[in-house]
Enzyme design. Structure first.
Site: not given
Ligand code: P1T
Length: 391
Positions: A53, A105, A177, A202
């Protein structure tokens, strides 16, 4: 052989930083250190690792390469993009205010509205692509200006350098972001941002097979606080997830070139299409943020949104009528995805005033053959919209 990879070009750093051959076996690819704990020679005497951790060598490799790609002094990885967001919020205190983009998001909005907000941290929304709106929305207690650029799902472009200039004498820190651009296309720290955040789920992972997040920065005090919280709160990624992300990062540059080229062709096709109302793609010359995007990005990435002529039913029907584009949330993988933000990724902003139009469709343009992608959209639009007009 090991080199000073930090001085090499982006593509070379992506493949090598933190990933020298294993000194024990010579393995070219660093191992997945699938272990929860580490033996100690005597109490407190160890090789730098005590418990996974706190630290794990596969995660250390991911930290090192991400810091190198964003040009930061440090990086910290988390179990998801939202875990990264939550951890960055540990730098805030009750009474602080966060200025968030009005196009964000849905899960980020929900985290601030329903979770972080419960702990005495206030937030408000503004169109951060409008610099007057940013100046007007700043409060004396604003501690983060939280930017997405390009934004999700309208692909608005926010001028990172200009916002850094606006808050230069304000205690607010600038968080970017960078999920939609990836560090190959945009490096916010070099434009004046204080922290960069990614959903590594992503483009960085790139193959829709792993969920993760990362925060990158330069401030050593923030690192100490965040590193403490990473261990204390524990939302860390497992070694295999770190390894999958490392593997994805090796091909980031070539993938982003293809994502961008395919998305441009798709956006141009949609722009000409009689059944399409508006197209949102920063690579189109008539996009409001095109000039800023050209300055702060290397290319325009693979995300395209558009509204169809018709209503919600028409948009939903188009989204389920493609064959190559799969109907799914998320983005940034090699395969093309299509979704309806109003009902899917941004359903949690319903009723907030920041909701998206119900004729909006969002595409994550993959790296398949571009003619197959355009033909697929053509057949879906042609099959649905003339039939809807007859209803
Ligand atoms: O899904 P996660 O890994 O927790 O990420 C969150 C997140 C943060 N910032 C942006 C710009 C994002 O697009 C996302 C997650 N977005 C999607 C799942 C989507 O389909 O837009």
């Amino acid at each position: 052989m090991t080199s000073n990879w930090q001085e090499s070009a982006f593509e070379t750093r992506a493949i090598h930083v933190g990933q020298d051959p294993d000194p024990t076996t010579g393995a070219v690819i660093p191992p997945i250190y699938q272990t929860s704990t580490y033996v100690q020679e005597a109490v407190g005497v160890h090789k730098g690792y005590e418990y996974s951790r706190t630290d794990n060598p596969t995660r250390t490799a991911l930290h090192e390469v991400m810091a190198a790609l964003e040009g930061g002094a440090w990086a910290l990885a988390y179990a998801s993009g939202l875990a990264a967001t939550q951890n960055l919020a540990y730098l805030l205190n009750p009474g602080d205010h966060v200025l968030l983009s009005d196009d964000t998001y849905g899960g980020t909005y929900r985290l601030f509205a329903k979770v972080i907000g419960r702990y005495g941290i206030d937030f408000s929304l503004a169109d951060l692509s409008d610099l007057d709106a940013v100046r007007a929305a700043l409060r004396p207690n604003t501690r983060f200006v939280w930017v997405e650029t390009p934004t999700n799902p309208y692909l608005k472009i926010v001028d990172i350098r200009a916002i850094a200039g606006i808050i230069v004498d304000h205690p607010a820190r600038l968080v970017v972001d960078n999920t939609f651009a990836s560090p190959y296309l945009q490096q916010p720290l070099s434009l004046g941002a204080d922290y960069v955040l990614h959903s590594t789920t992503k483009y960085l992972g790139g193959h829709s097979d792993v969920v993760g997040g990362v925060v990158v920065g330069n401030d050593p005090d923030a690192y100490e606080t965040l590193k403490f919280h990473q261990n204390a709160a524990g939302a860390v990624p497992g070694p295999f997830d770190c390894w999958l992300t490392l593997r994805g990062i090796k091909t980031l540059a070539v993938r982003m070139d293809r994502h961008s080229a395919n998305a441009r062709a798709v956006a141009e096709f949609l722009h000409r299409h009689e059944f399409v109302d508006r197209v949102f793609y920063p690579g189109l010359p008539d996009h409001l943020g095109h000039d800023i995007a050209q300055r702060q990005m290397r290319d325009f990435s693979g995300m395209v949104s558009f509204t169809v002529r018709g209503d919600f039913e028409v948009a939903a029907e188009v989204a389920k009528s493609t064959k190559v584009f799969q109907l799914a949330e998320s983005l940034g993988g090699v395969e093309s995805l299509i979704e309806h933000p109003g009902q899917m990724t941004h359903a949690s902003v319903a009723g907030t005033g920041a909701e998206v139009e119900d004729t909006l469709i969002r595409l994550s343009v993959g790296i398949e053959n571009v003619t197959d992608l355009v033909d697929d959209l053509e057949q879906a639009l042609a099959a649905v919209i003339p039939a809807a007009a007859l209803r």
